[in-house]
Design a protein around this motif. Structure first.
Motif, PDB file in Angstrom:
ATOM      1  N   ILE A 443       0.955  -1.152  -0.102  1.00 59.36           N
ATOM      2  CA  ILE A 443      -0.011  -0.115   0.040  1.00 59.36           C
ATOM      3  C   ILE A 443       0.918   1.111  -0.120  1.00 59.36           C
ATOM      4  O   ILE A 443       1.927   1.284   0.761  1.00 59.36           O
ATOM      5  N   PHE A 444       0.679   2.002  -0.914  1.00 57.41           N
ATOM      6  CA  PHE A 444       1.494   3.406  -1.071  1.00 57.41           C
ATOM      7  C   PHE A 444       0.731   4.431  -0.107  1.00 57.41           C
ATOM      8  O   PHE A 444      -0.428   4.386   0.074  1.00 57.41           O
ATOM      9  N   THR A 445       1.813   5.366   0.270  1.00 51.58           N
ATOM     10  CA  THR A 445       1.286   6.508   1.019  1.00 51.58           C
ATOM     11  C   THR A 445       0.376   7.545   0.147  1.00 51.58           C
ATOM     12  O   THR A 445       0.598   7.591  -0.919  1.00 51.58           O
ATOM     13  N   GLY A 446      -0.910   7.659   0.734  1.00 53.30           N
ATOM     14  CA  GLY A 446      -1.887   8.497  -0.104  1.00 53.30           C
ATOM     15  C   GLY A 446      -3.231   8.273   0.568  1.00 53.30           C
ATOM     16  O   GLY A 446      -3.480   8.471   1.959  1.00 53.30           O
ATOM     17  N   ASP A 447      -4.013   7.766  -0.230  1.00 51.77           N
ATOM     18  CA  ASP A 447      -5.501   7.497   0.210  1.00 51.77           C
ATOM     19  C   ASP A 447      -5.905   6.213  -0.384  1.00 51.77           C
ATOM     20  O   ASP A 447      -5.476   5.604  -1.215  1.00 51.77           O
ATOM     21  N   ILE A 448      -6.985   5.776   0.144  1.00 52.85           N
ATOM     22  CA  ILE A 448      -7.690   4.454  -0.455  1.00 52.85           C
ATOM     23  C   ILE A 448      -8.007   4.632  -1.773  1.00 52.85           C
ATOM     24  O   ILE A 448      -7.632   3.636  -2.523  1.00 52.85           O
ATOM     25  N   LYS A 449      -8.359   5.769  -2.197  1.00 54.82           N
ATOM     26  CA  LYS A 449      -8.911   5.850  -3.810  1.00 54.82           C
ATOM     27  C   LYS A 449      -7.625   5.859  -4.855  1.00 54.82           C
ATOM     28  O   LYS A 449      -7.617   4.969  -5.605  1.00 54.82           O
ATOM     29  N   SER A 450      -6.447   6.330  -4.162  1.00 63.05           N
ATOM     30  CA  SER A 450      -5.094   6.653  -5.124  1.00 63.05           C
ATOM     31  C   SER A 450      -4.549   5.086  -4.848  1.00 63.05           C
ATOM     32  O   SER A 450      -4.040   4.759  -6.073  1.00 63.05           O
ATOM     33  N   ASN A 451      -4.767   4.138  -4.119  1.00 60.58           N
ATOM     34  CA  ASN A 451      -4.280   2.890  -3.945  1.00 60.58           C
ATOM     35  C   ASN A 451      -4.806   2.016  -4.813  1.00 60.58           C
ATOM     36  O   ASN A 451      -4.441   1.044  -5.345  1.00 60.58           O
ATOM     37  N   ILE A 452      -6.377   2.314  -5.173  1.00 55.06           N
ATOM     38  CA  ILE A 452      -6.870   1.376  -6.195  1.00 55.06           C
ATOM     39  C   ILE A 452      -6.605   1.936  -7.661  1.00 55.06           C
ATOM     40  O   ILE A 452      -6.482   0.906  -8.527  1.00 55.06           O
ATOM     41  N   ARG A 453      -6.617   3.158  -7.694  1.00 53.12           N
ATOM     42  CA  ARG A 453      -6.304   3.521  -9.193  1.00 53.12           C
ATOM     43  C   ARG A 453      -5.006   3.546  -9.639  1.00 53.12           C
ATOM     44  O   ARG A 453      -4.770   3.376 -10.723  1.00 53.12           O
ATOM     45  N   LEU A 454      -3.862   3.730  -8.591  1.00 49.45           N
ATOM     46  CA  LEU A 454      -2.396   3.698  -8.792  1.00 49.45           C
ATOM     47  C   LEU A 454      -2.200   4.537 -10.346  1.00 49.45           C
ATOM     48  O   LEU A 454      -1.456   4.127 -11.054  1.00 49.45           O
ATOM     49  N   LYS A 455      -2.782   6.023 -10.055  1.00 47.79           N
ATOM     50  CA  LYS A 455      -2.571   6.833 -10.945  1.00 47.79           C
ATOM     51  C   LYS A 455      -3.121   6.713 -12.373  1.00 47.79           C
ATOM     52  O   LYS A 455      -2.624   7.466 -13.286  1.00 47.79           O
ATOM     53  N   ASP A 478     -16.479   2.244   3.875  1.00 44.58           N
ATOM     54  CA  ASP A 478     -17.522   2.894   4.065  1.00 44.58           C
ATOM     55  C   ASP A 478     -17.793   3.265   5.371  1.00 44.58           C
ATOM     56  O   ASP A 478     -18.208   4.313   5.786  1.00 44.58           O
ATOM     57  N   ASN A 479     -16.995   2.616   6.332  1.00 44.75           N
ATOM     58  CA  ASN A 479     -17.056   2.743   7.847  1.00 44.75           C
ATOM     59  C   ASN A 479     -15.965   3.676   8.152  1.00 44.75           C
ATOM     60  O   ASN A 479     -15.663   4.233   9.415  1.00 44.75           O
ATOM     61  N   LEU A 480     -14.858   3.821   7.262  1.00 41.51           N
ATOM     62  CA  LEU A 480     -13.765   4.927   7.498  1.00 41.51           C
ATOM     63  C   LEU A 480     -14.366   6.184   7.699  1.00 41.51           C
ATOM     64  O   LEU A 480     -15.226   6.688   6.957  1.00 41.51           O
ATOM     65  N   GLU A 481     -13.684   7.342   8.163  1.00 37.69           N
ATOM     66  CA  GLU A 481     -14.021   8.651   8.358  1.00 37.69           C
ATOM     67  C   GLU A 481     -14.132   9.493   7.123  1.00 37.69           C
ATOM     68  O   GLU A 481     -15.002   9.942   6.762  1.00 37.69           O
ATOM     69  N   HIS A 482     -13.191   9.207   6.366  1.00 34.50           N
ATOM     70  CA  HIS A 482     -13.374   9.841   4.812  1.00 34.50           C
ATOM     71  C   HIS A 482     -13.459   8.962   3.887  1.00 34.50           C
ATOM     72  O   HIS A 482     -13.025   9.231   2.598  1.00 34.50           O
ATOM     73  N   VAL A 488      -3.782   6.900   4.024  1.00 35.23           N
ATOM     74  CA  VAL A 488      -3.250   5.735   4.506  1.00 35.23           C
ATOM     75  C   VAL A 488      -1.636   6.088   4.530  1.00 35.23           C
ATOM     76  O   VAL A 488      -1.083   6.835   3.753  1.00 35.23           O
ATOM     77  N   THR A 489      -0.857   5.136   5.437  1.00 37.56           N
ATOM     78  CA  THR A 489       0.485   5.463   5.281  1.00 37.56           C
ATOM     79  C   THR A 489       1.263   4.561   4.694  1.00 37.56           C
ATOM     80  O   THR A 489       0.776   3.502   4.189  1.00 37.56           O
ATOM     81  N   GLU A 490       2.564   4.581   4.586  1.00 40.03           N
ATOM     82  CA  GLU A 490       3.310   3.648   3.973  1.00 40.03           C
ATOM     83  C   GLU A 490       3.145   2.264   4.189  1.00 40.03           C
ATOM     84  O   GLU A 490       3.088   1.849   5.587  1.00 40.03           O
TER      85      GLU A 490
END
Length: 595
Positions: A443-455, A478-482, A488-490
């Protein structure tokens, strides 16, 4: 995959041999990066010539004021010289400002280009390079070593020329004013040249050692910070502290030797400059009293002696900095000259659509020499089939997965996808058609969305959410705050292993691959999460050629065919029930797990 210590040592020795073989080619290659900006560099050099000329003019103006106006009490003449001197200072300031701005801007641009080139090249290298090269070493090359070149491009190159021009200019002016005084001024020059040559040869070696030690400590830090949890679990902090202290002392000693070279050289040059100044004052003072030279001429020589030795000191130190840059450049060029083992063919075969038929034909493969991991392996996977590989550790299961994506090349045999040899296919199309689900999800530093899309901007937010819903990842997202914007961290340290695995499923589905490859995808997952993951896997495998590797045989019983690997060869194949009826290796593994 087995990574032998001997292979890593051989790689390090190859790097050392490479550095020694470079000779004068390094500077030539570095200067090639400055070629696109030659007009700016040329303009900066012209400014340097102007600055040098103005610096040479200042003592002459003062000397003229002493001889022509101060001695005669001509205040108007002194004012005239003072005004000219002020103009010279203003011009020097303007020239220095322009030269500094141009060089810093150009230097940073060149460094940016080099850093981008190194990073882009690293991405092209084969996995074998990363098997034998520590992450910390690569990071050092892209950061520390590239930055070490900045000083050379931003200051050293032009300042080297400036100091050479200044030394020559001072010598010419002094010789034109008084030949006898000039000879006395240059009497210690052979000693200075000898010291400079000695300093240059010693500093190159010390800089090279220092850069190597920095790499070693960065490598150590990268590895042990990543493995900090394991260190704390086994309470090895004190032992690791001692190891780091040893490496830190190594770096300290390397930097100390580097410092000592400077500490001896600069005072030595300064002492010689003072001796020369004493000679000039003695000889010049006697000449002034005898009326051979004027007081203004003596002043000019006293000023020039200080100005003559200063660029020599700077020149030697700049040569030292150049040695540091050369040492860093050698290490950078070693990576840039590393050829990727896997390359695209000149005219790759582009398939209209990858359907997913995979065939291994008498495949032999080894990571090193003839230490065969796979021995004469042949099998066919039809489009949409679900195939599982089982066997003991080291049997060659994961190697098969790596070979399908052509992350390594085989030594013998042939691997085809849809009837086309993968060595003839476009590598991007081949890998783009394969969805990888690993046991250890990154998992890369960023957010959930960017880790699914991978740029991949072509994947919309709606597609991201749809993929997450389909593989059950939305249940925790869906249960996460954002929700999908949750930071998400490194390595995804704030997520559980199961949550990371569900994100990897959503990531794979979003890319919609034709072939699905899973390596121990359900290992180390709790029972409750495993149920979610198994449900997600069943959805993910629908309509796709699926290749699975698993130690837990309960997770692959539904496979269309199970292939049993043993010591690099295929020993058995069939469905779960067929293999149990054969009463062979598979049945023994199955019974062992039941127990």
């Amino acid at each position: 995959m087995k990574k032998g210590i001997g292979v890593i040592v051989m790689a390090n020795n190859r790097e050392i041999d490479y550095e020694r073989s470079q000779g004068g080619r390094v500077l030539k290659r570095l200067l090639a990066y400055a070629k696109p900006y030659w007009h700016w560099m040329a303009f900066a050099f012209l400014l340097v010539l102007g600055i040098t000329g103005l610096e040479l003019l200042r003592p002459i103006l003062i000397g003229e004021a002493i001889d022509k106006y101060i001695g005669n009490g001509n205040f108007q003449g002194v004012q005239k010289i003072a005004l000219i001197y002020l103009i010279v200072l203003v011009l020097s300031f303007v020239f220095n400002f322009l030269q500094t701005w141009i060089l810093q801007n150009t230097g940073q641009t060149i460094i940016y280009n080099i850093r981008q080139e190194v990073f882009e090249h690293v991405h092209k290298l084969s996995l074998r390079f990363f098997d034998i090269t520590p992450v910390g070493k690569i990071v050092t090359r892209i950061t520390n070593d590239v930055e070490a070149l900045n000083e050379m491009f931003a200051n050293i190159l032009v300042k080297l020329l400036k100091n050479i021009v200044k030394i020559i200019g001072i010598a010419v002016v002094m010789l034109s004013i008084d030949l006898r005084m000039s000879i006395y001024s240059f009497i210690l020059l052979p000693f200075i040249i000898g010291l400079t040559v000695l300093f240059k040869s010693i500093s190159r070696a010390t800089y090279r050692v220092a850069r190597t030690k920095i790499t070693a400590i960065n490598t150590y830090l990268s590895e042990h910070i990543t493995g900090m949890k394991l260190i704390q679990i086994f309470a090895r902090e004190q032992e690791k502290y001692k190891e780091f202290e040893y490496k830190s002392k190594d770096l300290f000693r390397a930097n100390y030797r580097e410092m000592m070279v400077f500490a001896i050289f600069r005072p030595s040059i300064y002492m010689l400059s003072i001796i020369s100044l004493v000679i000039i004052i003695g000889v010049g003072g006697d000449s002034v009293l005898n009326g051979t030279i004027s007081m203004g001429t003596l002043y000019i020589f006293i000023q020039y002696i200080g100005s003559f030795f200063e660029p020599i000191q700077d020149l030697a130190e700049q040569l030292g900095t150049m040695q540091s840059a050369m040492a860093s450049a050698e290490k950078i060029f070693y990576i840039l000259d590393e050829e990727p083992l896997i390359t695209n063919p000149e005219k790759p075969v582009i398939l209209h659509e990858v359907k997913g038929r995979i065939e291994f034909e008498h495949v032999w493969f080894a990571y090193e020499g003839e230490n065969w991991i796979l021995k004469d392996v042949s099998f066919v996977i039809e489009p949409g089939q679900k195939i599982a590989f089982v066997g003991a550790t080291g049997a060659g299961k994961s190697s098969i997965l790596n070979l399908i994506g052509r992350y390594y090349d085989i030594q013998k045999g042939k691997i085809t996808v849809d009837g086309v040899d993968i060595k003839e296919m476009d590598t991007d199309q081949l890998r783009g058609a394969i969805g990888q689900v690993q046991q250890d999800v990154f998992i890369f530093t960023g957010d959930i969305k960017s880790n699914i899309r991978l740029k991949e901007e072509g994947i919309t937010e709606e597609e991201i959410k749809a993929a997450a819903v389909y593989v059950n990842a939305s249940r925790f997202i869906d249960n996460l705050e954002h929700t999908y914007d949750e930071p998400v961290t490194e390595r995804g340290a704030t997520l559980s292993a199961g949550e990371r695995q569900l994100i990897s499923f959503a990531r794979t589905l979003a890319y919609n691959p034709s072939i699905l490859v899973m390596d121990e995808a359900t290992a180390n997952i709790d029972t409750e999460t495993e149920q979610l993951i198994q449900e997600a896997l069943n959805k993910l495998m629908e309509g796709r050629t699926t290749i699975m590797v698993a130690h837990r045989l309960s997770t692959i019983q539904h496979a269309d065919k199970i292939i049993v690997m043993h010591k690099g060869r295929i020993r058995e194949s069939g469905t779960h029930q067929q293999l149990l009826n054969q009463n062979g290796i598979y049945k023994k593994l199955y019974e062992l797990q039941l127990q």
